[in-house]
Write a protein that holds these residues in place. Structure first.
Motif, PDB file in Angstrom:
ATOM      1  N   VAL A  32       0.860  -1.189   0.000  1.00 36.87           N
ATOM      2  CA  VAL A  32       0.000   0.000   0.000  1.00 36.87           C
ATOM      3  C   VAL A  32       0.891   1.231   0.000  1.00 36.87           C
ATOM      4  CG1 VAL A  32      -1.756   1.310   1.267  1.00 36.87           C
ATOM      5  CG2 VAL A  32      -1.837  -1.197   1.246  1.00 36.87           C
ATOM      6  N   ALA A  54       0.663   5.184   0.294  1.00 41.45           N
ATOM      7  CA  ALA A  54      -0.280   6.219   0.715  1.00 41.45           C
ATOM      8  C   ALA A  54       0.452   7.535   0.916  1.00 41.45           C
ATOM      9  CB  ALA A  54      -0.975   5.800   2.000  1.00 41.45           C
ATOM     10  N   ILE A  91     -10.029   1.257   3.101  1.00 29.00           N
ATOM     11  CA  ILE A  91      -9.874   2.662   2.734  1.00 29.00           C
ATOM     12  C   ILE A  91     -11.207   3.335   3.004  1.00 29.00           C
ATOM     13  CG2 ILE A  91      -9.335   4.240   0.838  1.00 29.00           C
ATOM     14  CD1 ILE A  91      -7.802   1.784  -0.415  1.00 29.00           C
ATOM     15  N   VAL A 120      -7.398   5.254   6.590  1.00 27.22           N
ATOM     16  CA  VAL A 120      -6.983   3.952   6.070  1.00 27.22           C
ATOM     17  C   VAL A 120      -6.540   3.039   7.201  1.00 27.22           C
ATOM     18  CG1 VAL A 120      -5.608   2.776   4.315  1.00 27.22           C
ATOM     19  CG2 VAL A 120      -6.144   5.207   4.037  1.00 27.22           C
ATOM     20  N   ALA A 174      -4.986   9.816   4.372  1.00 25.69           N
ATOM     21  CA  ALA A 174      -4.289   9.924   3.083  1.00 25.69           C
ATOM     22  C   ALA A 174      -5.230  10.456   2.017  1.00 25.69           C
ATOM     23  CB  ALA A 174      -3.727   8.567   2.658  1.00 25.69           C
ATOM     24  N   ILE A 184      -4.005   6.786  -2.790  1.00 20.76           N
ATOM     25  CA  ILE A 184      -3.481   5.472  -2.424  1.00 20.76           C
ATOM     26  C   ILE A 184      -3.324   4.622  -3.676  1.00 20.76           C
ATOM     27  CG2 ILE A 184      -3.994   3.324  -1.167  1.00 20.76           C
ATOM     28  CD1 ILE A 184      -5.701   5.212   0.685  1.00 20.76           C
TER      29      ILE A 184
END
Length: 331
Positions: A219, A221, A233, A258, A292, A295
């Motif tokens: 991931v 971010a 998310i 997240v 975030a 992503i």
């Protein structure tokens, strides 16, 4: 509201009983009594709600009333994103995360009053997007099958992917999930879901905790990188049932919250995480919880992705916030 026009889009097979026609027609009459010209449109199968919503907008509907679960809502919002039309959520499905988050009444008369008042909130939506060539998908499936990191029930689905390139662009209201929950959603028995509602997801989830082999993915971010086997998310606080994974997420905020869970030592460890989230304390788990704006998730083994409870495809996939994207009718 006398000049307003509404269309009720409803899933006749949603929820436990699958008989929604009478309720939809009663709601139509309630809205007509409140000065809103209203028509009803039943869905006919997967993704048909998207086409119905598109037609309703083209014919001048100001309000789309979505009567069904979160999956039906997700279909309806696809053509609504970026328009001035308002979405009224009427809880009537297996899971009703959006309705819970908004605090909407379940009683038809009370909901008709809310719709007639016409109070709205303009919210941001999430957008999941991907471009996957057939070669990548086939190679990933081959690796999964060779390593045995997929259950027998999923093998047919894996080998039945389209042979052409896939372009995925899918808006979501509440959340997107990668890994475990997408696998759970994909394995849910549709007949059991129709008869038992959320119990079908719990049965699938328990089976996964017993037999699931975690597939790691990366991931990215906002410039930071994490390894995960399960990521949510969140665009809103709701997840499913009483579980809380992204308690700080907000429908209006142009950021995601997240929940990123790394690979754990045992299946019992994942059960402990589930219990903590059921208690509303995701911060006490091994997960990293961040905010975030953008992503990207990718993996050589292409685990699945779901949005608002509906499986949309495998990784790689990108997730962005679309600000000021949808008007929701609220109490």
């Amino acid at each position: 509201m006398a000049s307003k026009r509404a269309t009720i889009i409803y899933n006749p097979m949603s929820g436990r009983f699958g008989r929604r026609h009478a309720a939809a027609h009663h709601m139509r009459d309630l809205l007509v009594d409140r000065g809103i010209a209203t028509s009803t449109c039943p869905t006919t199968g997967p993704d048909s709600a998207t086409g119905l919503a598109r037609e309703a907008l083209a014919e001048g509907s100001d309000i789309i009333v979505c009567y069904g679960g979160d999956g039906t809502i997700n279909e309806v919002i696809q053509p609504m994103a970026g328009t001035s039309a308002s979405l009224a959520v009427w809880a009537g499905g297996t899971s009703n995360v959006v309705a819970r988050d908004l605090g909407l009444p379940r009683r038809q008369t009370a909901l008709a009053d809310v719709i007639a008042r016409g109070k709205t909130r303009r919210v941001a939506l999430g957008l999941a997007s991907s471009n996957i060539t057939a070669g990548v998908a086939v190679e990933a499936d081959a690796k999964l099958l060779q390593t045995g990191r997929v259950q027998t029930s999923s093998r047919t689905a894996l080998t039945a992917r389209e042979t052409d390139a896939q372009d995925i662009r899918r808006y979501f209201v509440m959340m997107a999930g990668i890994g475990l929950d997408a696998s759970v959603a994909k394995a849910v028995n549709k007949k059991i879901k129709r008869g038992t509602g959320e119990l079908a997801y719990w049965l699938s989830g328990i089976g996964h905790l017993l037999f699931w082999e975690p597939v790691s993915f990366t991931v990215e971010a906002d410039g930071s990188t994490y390894e995960s086997v399960f990521t949510v998310i969140g665009k809103g606080k709701g997840y499913g049932g009483e579980m809380v994974l992204t308690p700080g997420a907000s429908l209006e905020e142009p950021r995601f919250e997240v929940f990123i869970l790394p690979k754990l030592a045992s299946r019992l460890s994942y059960l402990r995480v589930s219990v903590a989230c059921l208690r509303g304390k995701p911060e006490t788990t091994s997960a990293t919880i961040i905010k975030a704006y953008s992503i990207r998730a990718h993996s050589t083994l292409a685990p699945w992705v779901e949005v608002d409870g509906e499986v949309v495809g495998p990784l790689p996939m990108s997730f962005e916030v679309v600000p000021d994207a949808l008007s929701l009718i609220v109490p």
